[in-house]
Scaffold this active site. Structure first.
Site, mmCIF file in Angstrom:
data_model
loop_
_atom_site.group_PDB
_atom_site.id
_atom_site.type_symbol
_atom_site.label_atom_id
_atom_site.label_comp_id
_atom_site.label_asym_id
_atom_site.label_seq_id
_atom_site.Cartn_x
_atom_site.Cartn_y
_atom_site.Cartn_z
ATOM 1 N N LYS A 63 45.132 -3.710 25.077
ATOM 2 C CA LYS A 63 46.087 -2.970 24.240
ATOM 3 C C LYS A 63 45.403 -1.856 23.454
ATOM 4 O O LYS A 63 45.847 -1.474 22.371
ATOM 5 C CB LYS A 63 46.830 -3.909 23.275
ATOM 6 C CG LYS A 63 47.539 -5.066 23.951
ATOM 7 C CD LYS A 63 48.444 -4.614 25.071
ATOM 8 C CE LYS A 63 49.579 -3.722 24.612
ATOM 9 N NZ LYS A 63 50.432 -3.243 25.754
ATOM 10 N N GLY A 64 44.342 -1.320 24.054
ATOM 11 C CA GLY A 64 43.636 -0.214 23.402
ATOM 12 C C GLY A 64 43.928 1.133 24.024
ATOM 13 O O GLY A 64 43.487 2.161 23.504
ATOM 14 N N THR A 66 43.864 1.368 27.781
ATOM 15 C CA THR A 66 43.103 1.394 29.032
ATOM 16 C C THR A 66 43.911 2.014 30.182
ATOM 17 O O THR A 66 43.355 2.755 30.998
ATOM 18 C CB THR A 66 42.653 -0.026 29.430
ATOM 19 O OG1 THR A 66 43.799 -0.880 29.555
ATOM 20 C CG2 THR A 66 41.693 -0.600 28.403
ATOM 21 N N ARG A 146 40.877 1.026 19.425
ATOM 22 C CA ARG A 146 41.850 1.559 18.465
ATOM 23 C C ARG A 146 41.791 0.698 17.218
ATOM 24 O O ARG A 146 41.085 -0.327 17.185
ATOM 25 C CB ARG A 146 43.263 1.559 19.064
ATOM 26 C CG ARG A 146 43.790 0.176 19.375
ATOM 27 C CD ARG A 146 45.107 0.169 20.109
ATOM 28 N NE ARG A 146 46.218 0.629 19.277
ATOM 29 C CZ ARG A 146 47.498 0.370 19.548
ATOM 30 N NH1 ARG A 146 47.817 -0.348 20.634
ATOM 31 N NH2 ARG A 146 48.457 0.807 18.775
ATOM 32 N N LYS A 269 54.694 1.262 27.149
ATOM 33 C CA LYS A 269 53.893 2.082 26.246
ATOM 34 C C LYS A 269 54.815 2.684 25.185
ATOM 35 O O LYS A 269 55.864 3.248 25.488
ATOM 36 C CB LYS A 269 53.176 3.197 27.022
ATOM 37 C CG LYS A 269 52.450 2.700 28.269
ATOM 38 C CD LYS A 269 51.474 1.571 27.977
ATOM 39 C CE LYS A 269 50.857 1.029 29.263
ATOM 40 N NZ LYS A 269 50.023 -0.165 29.033
ATOM 41 N N GLY A 270 54.419 2.562 23.970
ATOM 42 C CA GLY A 270 55.257 3.055 22.886
ATOM 43 C C GLY A 270 56.325 2.072 22.452
ATOM 44 O O GLY A 270 57.225 2.437 21.680
ATOM 45 N N PRO A 272 58.212 -0.546 20.322
ATOM 46 C CA PRO A 272 58.142 -0.815 18.875
ATOM 47 C C PRO A 272 57.408 -2.118 18.596
ATOM 48 O O PRO A 272 57.597 -3.125 19.281
ATOM 49 C CB PRO A 272 59.616 -0.907 18.470
ATOM 50 C CG PRO A 272 60.357 -0.144 19.523
ATOM 51 C CD PRO A 272 59.591 -0.356 20.791
ATOM 52 N N HIS A 273 56.555 -2.086 17.578
ATOM 53 C CA HIS A 273 55.767 -3.265 17.239
ATOM 54 C C HIS A 273 56.621 -4.338 16.565
ATOM 55 O O HIS A 273 57.618 -4.027 15.896
ATOM 56 C CB HIS A 273 54.629 -2.881 16.299
ATOM 57 C CG HIS A 273 53.455 -2.279 17.014
ATOM 58 N ND1 HIS A 273 52.353 -1.775 16.359
ATOM 59 C CD2 HIS A 273 53.206 -2.111 18.338
ATOM 60 C CE1 HIS A 273 51.484 -1.323 17.252
ATOM 61 N NE2 HIS A 273 51.979 -1.511 18.447
#
Length: 306
Positions: A63-64, A66, A146, A269-270, A272-273
């Protein structure tokens, strides 16, 4: 006159030989004539095009960024990438299959092209550095990092999404992260963010200059400078340009342009957390202060992390 007779006999012998060859081919179903033999130059090309072991590996972090880094490197004409994560060095079932199996997972390349694979699970797996060195002690390694707190939340968010997709329950992040009001050091997502611990194992096997650290947060904000640094590290001629990127306002991140075709990373990707309270985030940031400092000392640079 004698020479004319001898020449005629020679021609007759040659015709008989050719006739015998034709008859053999007819009896065998014409197999010899049905096989296409490409010209010698084409044969050389086909022999040169093969699956090769990677000359560079993106080893992490999970989750950096890659996948973004891999797709961006693939813009370079001298780079071919493995399309899927191979998990050769960190999954015992795969590793027991040997290097022939690993090579078979790689793309076809010609001499001069660089094969790159990425498996972010490599970075935190203790057995991997020595195994990678056994394969090729000169392999180049890329580590994209990150903000470790953001990485942890993104890690949890992906697991949560996968669980919900399978209609399985999953605890809220705060319940996993905190134990009696304090950060739980046993939480696996937290352990993956302790970059200094994992990098120390790699540095026991590889020299520091063989590991290139990519700023994952900077890659998202402005990809081109980070890609230019990666090109230099990989000894690639500069072929990736700012024109290869455009900002997608809908998705909220950069997409790729190559040969008139655009490509955006998938919908994950992107994403929401998952929510985390401000108080818990402050505790998490305090917890990471010392590990982050140790990591900064190891790589010789600092990052604007919480």
């Amino acid at each position: 006159m004698l020479w004319t007779v001898l020449l005629a006999l020679l021609v007759i012998l040659l015709l008989q030989t050719q006739l015998s060859v034709c008859l053999r081919e007819l009896r065998s179903g014409g197999s010899s004539s049905s096989v296409y033999s490409p010209p010698s130059s084409s044969s050389s090309f086909y022999n040169a095009t093969q699956q090769r072991l990677p000359g560079a590996i993106i080893i992490g972090v999970r989750k950096g960024g890659t996948r973004a880094l891999l797709e961006m490197l693939n813009l370079h004409p001298d780079v071919e990438v493995a399309k899927a994560e191979v998990h050769y060095f960190n999954v015992e079932e795969h590793y027991r299959r040997g290097l022939a199996w690993y090579r078979a997972q790689m793309p076809f390349t010609v001499p001069g092209q660089l094969t790159v694979e990425k498996t972010p699970g490599y970075f935190a797996a203790p057995q991997v550095p020595a195994r990678v060195s056994d394969m090729n002690p000169a392999v180049r390694l890329l580590l994209i990092v990150r903000d470790p707190a953001e990485r942890l939340i993104s890690d949890y968010t992906q697991v949560l999404h996968n669980r919900l997709t399978r209609h399985k329950p999953y605890k809220p992040l705060e319940e996993l992260l905190l134990h009696k009001g304090h950060i739980d050091p046993g939480y696996k997502a937290l352990q993956r963010s302790l970059y200094h611990q994992h990098l120390a194992r790699w540095l026991e096997v590889f020299p520091r200059e063989q590991i290139h650290v990519v700023d994952g947060d900077a890659l998202i904000r402005d990809p081109f400078p980070e890609l230019r640094k990666a090109e230099r590290f990989l000894d690639l001629p500069p072929r990736i340009n700012p024109s290869n990127f455009y900002y997608n306002t809908t998705k909220g991140f950069y997409c790729l342009l190559s040969a008139g075709h655009d490509k955006c990373l998938d919908e994950s990707k992107g994403r929401p957390h998952a929510p985390l309270s401000g108080q818990a985030l402050k505790k998490l940031c305090r917890y990471f202060r010392k590990p982050n400092k140790l990591f900064f000392e190891m790589v010789g640079r600092s990052f604007a992390w919480c």
